[in-house]
Design an enzyme around this catalytic site. Structure first.
Site, short mmCIF file in Angstrom:
data_model
loop_
_atom_site.label_atom_id
_atom_site.label_comp_id
_atom_site.label_asym_id
_atom_site.label_seq_id
_atom_site.Cartn_x
_atom_site.Cartn_y
_atom_site.Cartn_z
N SER A 1 -7.62 -5.58 -5.24
CA SER A 1 -8.69 -6.14 -4.41
C SER A 1 -10.03 -6.08 -5.12
CB SER A 1 -8.78 -5.38 -3.08
OG SER A 1 -9.38 -4.12 -3.27
N THR A 2 -10.99 -6.84 -4.61
CA THR A 2 -12.34 -6.79 -5.18
C THR A 2 -12.95 -5.40 -4.96
OG1 THR A 2 -13.10 -7.83 -3.12
CG2 THR A 2 -12.92 -9.25 -5.04
N GLU A 3 -12.39 -4.63 -4.05
CA GLU A 3 -12.88 -3.26 -3.80
C GLU A 3 -12.20 -2.23 -4.71
OE1 GLU A 3 -12.09 -5.44 -1.20
OE2 GLU A 3 -14.23 -5.82 -1.08
N ASN A 4 -11.05 -2.61 -5.31
CA ASN A 4 -10.31 -1.63 -6.11
C ASN A 4 -11.02 -1.24 -7.42
OD1 ASN A 4 -7.06 -2.88 -5.03
ND2 ASN A 4 -8.15 -1.07 -4.33
N TRP A 5 -12.10 -1.97 -7.77
CA TRP A 5 -12.89 -1.58 -8.94
C TRP A 5 -13.56 -0.23 -8.73
CZ3 TRP A 5 -11.91 -4.40 -13.08
CH2 TRP A 5 -11.56 -5.74 -12.93
N ARG B 1 0.11 7.72 -2.71
CA ARG B 1 0.66 8.79 -1.87
C ARG B 1 2.12 9.06 -2.22
NH1 ARG B 1 -1.02 5.99 3.44
NH2 ARG B 1 -1.69 4.42 1.93
N HIS C 1 2.49 3.32 -9.00
CA HIS C 1 2.37 1.88 -9.27
C HIS C 1 3.60 1.40 -10.06
CE1 HIS C 1 -1.56 2.14 -7.61
NE2 HIS C 1 -2.14 2.72 -8.64
N ARG D 1 1.61 -4.83 6.25
CA ARG D 1 1.02 -3.76 5.43
C ARG D 1 1.95 -2.56 5.47
NH1 ARG D 1 -5.04 -1.99 4.55
NH2 ARG D 1 -4.68 -0.33 3.05
N ASN E 1 1.29 3.44 -2.92
CA ASN E 1 1.85 3.87 -4.21
C ASN E 1 1.33 5.25 -4.62
OD1 ASN E 1 2.90 1.33 -4.25
ND2 ASN E 1 1.51 0.52 -5.82
N ASP F 1 0.82 -1.21 0.00
CA ASP F 1 0.00 0.00 0.00
C ASP F 1 0.86 1.26 0.00
OD1 ASP F 1 -2.41 1.36 -0.01
OD2 ASP F 1 -2.58 1.38 2.18
C1 IPE Z 1 -5.49 -2.71 -0.22
O1 IPE Z 1 -5.14 -1.37 -0.37
C2 IPE Z 1 -5.48 -3.41 -1.55
C3 IPE Z 1 -4.17 -3.60 -2.18
C4 IPE Z 1 -3.01 -3.23 -1.69
C5 IPE Z 1 -4.22 -4.30 -3.44
P1 IPE Z 1 -6.24 -0.23 -0.57
O2 IPE Z 1 -5.47 1.04 -0.66
O3 IPE Z 1 -7.12 -0.56 -1.72
O4 IPE Z 1 -7.09 -0.33 0.77
P2 IPE Z 1 -7.86 0.78 1.59
O5 IPE Z 1 -8.76 1.49 0.64
O6 IPE Z 1 -6.85 1.69 2.18
O7 IPE Z 1 -8.59 -0.01 2.65
C1 IPE Z 2 -1.53 0.21 -3.33
O1 IPE Z 2 -1.31 1.57 -3.40
C2 IPE Z 2 -1.71 -0.41 -4.68
C3 IPE Z 2 -3.08 -0.86 -5.00
C4 IPE Z 2 -4.10 -0.81 -4.19
C5 IPE Z 2 -3.26 -1.41 -6.32
P1 IPE Z 2 -2.50 2.59 -3.44
O2 IPE Z 2 -2.86 2.83 -4.87
O3 IPE Z 2 -3.62 2.15 -2.56
O4 IPE Z 2 -1.84 3.90 -2.85
P2 IPE Z 2 -2.45 4.89 -1.77
O5 IPE Z 2 -2.88 4.05 -0.60
O6 IPE Z 2 -3.60 5.58 -2.43
O7 IPE Z 2 -1.33 5.80 -1.42
MG MG Z 3 -4.08 2.40 -0.61
#
Ligand code: IPE
Ligand code: IPE
Ligand code: MG
Length: 264
Positions: free
Chosen positions: A86-90, A45, A58, A209, A43, A41
Site C-alpha cells: 500500500s501507499t502507507e506501507n512505506w 504475525r 511474506h 481481508r 504475514n 494481511d
Molecule cells: C494492508 O495491510 C495492506 C496490504 C495488505 C498490502 P496493512 O497491514 O498494511 O494495514 P494496516 O496497517 O493493518 O491498516
Molecule cells: C500483509 O501482512 C502483507 C503486507 C502488508 C505487505 P503484514 O506484513 O501486514 O502482517 P501483519 O499484519 O503485521 O501481521
Molecule cells: Mg498487516
C-alpha cells in the site's frame, strides 16, 4: 535465512491450478462475484508466532497467493485484485520495504510462466513515483506477455492507495480541463471512473481481508464503495483456496440491494 538462499522448489507450490472437481463447491449460476479484492494481511504475525522474522511470513505467502489464484479460477471469478503493497506501507522499516520491493519483483518474474499457463492476465494497479523501477519493469514484462489471456485478470496492487488513485484521477481530469479537452461541468461518476488506473475493470463485488482485522486500509476506495465485506480469521499464510471458497460462499448468501428494496 536470507532471501537469496531460499529454495523455492522445496515450497509447497501447486503445479497445476486444478482441484479434484468433487471438492469445488458448485456456486449458484450467475452468483459468483465478478471482481474480488483480497487484502492479504497477517504475514508478520504468522512469522512472529513461530519465532521467525516478519519477512519469513511474506515468503510463506507466495504459494498461498498462487493457491488462491487457482481457487479463484476454479470458482469462476473474472477479476482478482491483490493488495500487495500500500501507499502507507512505506512507513515500515527500510529493510522490510526493501524486502517487499525485491520480493514483489521476484515473485512476478518467478511466477509469470506458471500464471501464463493458467490463462492469467497479469496487471498492475498503483502509483509510479517511488515504486522501484525494477518492479515496474517486471510488471510491464508480465503484462505484455499475458495480455491476451482471458481466464482471469489478476491485478497486483503495488504502491496502491484508494485515495491516491482518486487524487490521481482528479489531477488527470484537471489537466484535461485546463487543456480544453473536457468541460469542467461535465464531471460525472461515470466519466470520473474512466480516469482510474484500470478503467475497464468493473466495480469490486467482494472485499476479503484475512487475519481478523476489520478495516479496508485504503483499498479500492472507489471501486469497492458498494462491495460486500468478508473478514477471514486466518493469517494470510494459513489462508488458501478452500478458505477463499468459504468467503465466496458467504458472498453468495448476501442480499445485495444497492439502496433499493428487495422484490417480494
Ligand atoms: C494492508 O495491510 C495492506 C496490504 C495488505 C498490502 P496493512 O497491514 O498494511 O494495514 P494496516 O496497517 O493493518 O491498516
Ligand atoms: C500483509 O501482512 C502483507 C503486507 C502488508 C505487505 P503484514 O506484513 O501486514 O502482517 P501483519 O499484519 O503485521 O501481521
Ligand atoms: Mg498487516
Amino acid at each position: 535465512m536470507s532471501f537469496e538462499n531460499v529454495d523455492y522448489k522445496s515450497l509447497n507450490i501447486p503445479a497445476a491450478p486444478f482441484s479434484d472437481p468433487s471438492i469445488i463447491p458448485s456456486f449458484p449460476k450467475g452468483k459468483v462475484p465478478r471482481h474480488v479484492g483480497l487484502i492479504m494481511d497477517g504475514n508478520g504475525r504468522w512469522a512472529q508466532q513461530r519465532g521467525l522474522v516478519r519477512t519469513d511470513g511474506h515468503q510463506a505467502a507466495e504459494p498461498v497467493v498462487c493457491d488462491v489464484i487457482a481457487g479463484a479460477i476454479e470458482a469462476g471469478v473474472r477479476y482478482l485484485s491483490l493488495y500487495t503493497f500500500s501507499t502507507e506501507n512505506w512507513k515500515r522499516s527500510p529493510s522490510e520495504v526493501r524486502f517487499l520491493m525485491g520480493f514483489s519483483r521476484d515473485i512476478i518474474r518467478r511466477r509469470v510462466a506458471q500464471l501464463d499457463g493458467w490463462g492469467v492476465r497479469i496487471r498492475w494497479s498503483g502509483r509510479r513515483p517511488r515504486l522501484w523501477k525494477s518492479v515496474i519493469d517486471e510488471l510491464e514484462i508480465a503484462e505484455e506477455r499475458t495480455k491476451h489471456n482471458t481466464t482471469i485478470d489478476v491485478v497486483f496492487c503495488i504502491n496502491y492507495g484508494g485515495r491516491a488513485e482518486i487524487a490521481d484521477a482528479a489531477a488527470e481530469i484537471a489537466r484535461q480541463v485546463r487543456d480544453g479537452k473536457i468541460e469542467g461541468d461535465r464531471v460525472t461518476e461515470k466519466m470520473f471512473a474512466q480516469h482510474l488506473y484500470n478503467p475497464d475493470i468493473p466495480d469490486c463485488d467482494l472485499v476479503i481481508r484475512t487475519s481478523g482485522e476489520q478495516r479496508t486500509s485504503n483499498f479500492l476506495a472507489w471501486e469497492a464503495a458498494y462491495a460486500e465485506l468478508d473478514f477471514a480469521p486466518e493469517l494470510f499464510p494459513d489462508y488458501g483456496r478452500q478458505a477463499f471458497w468459504r468467503s465466496i460462499e458467504h458472498y453468495v448468501n448476501r442480499d445485495r440491494r444497492f439502496g433499493g428494496v428487495k422484490k417480494a
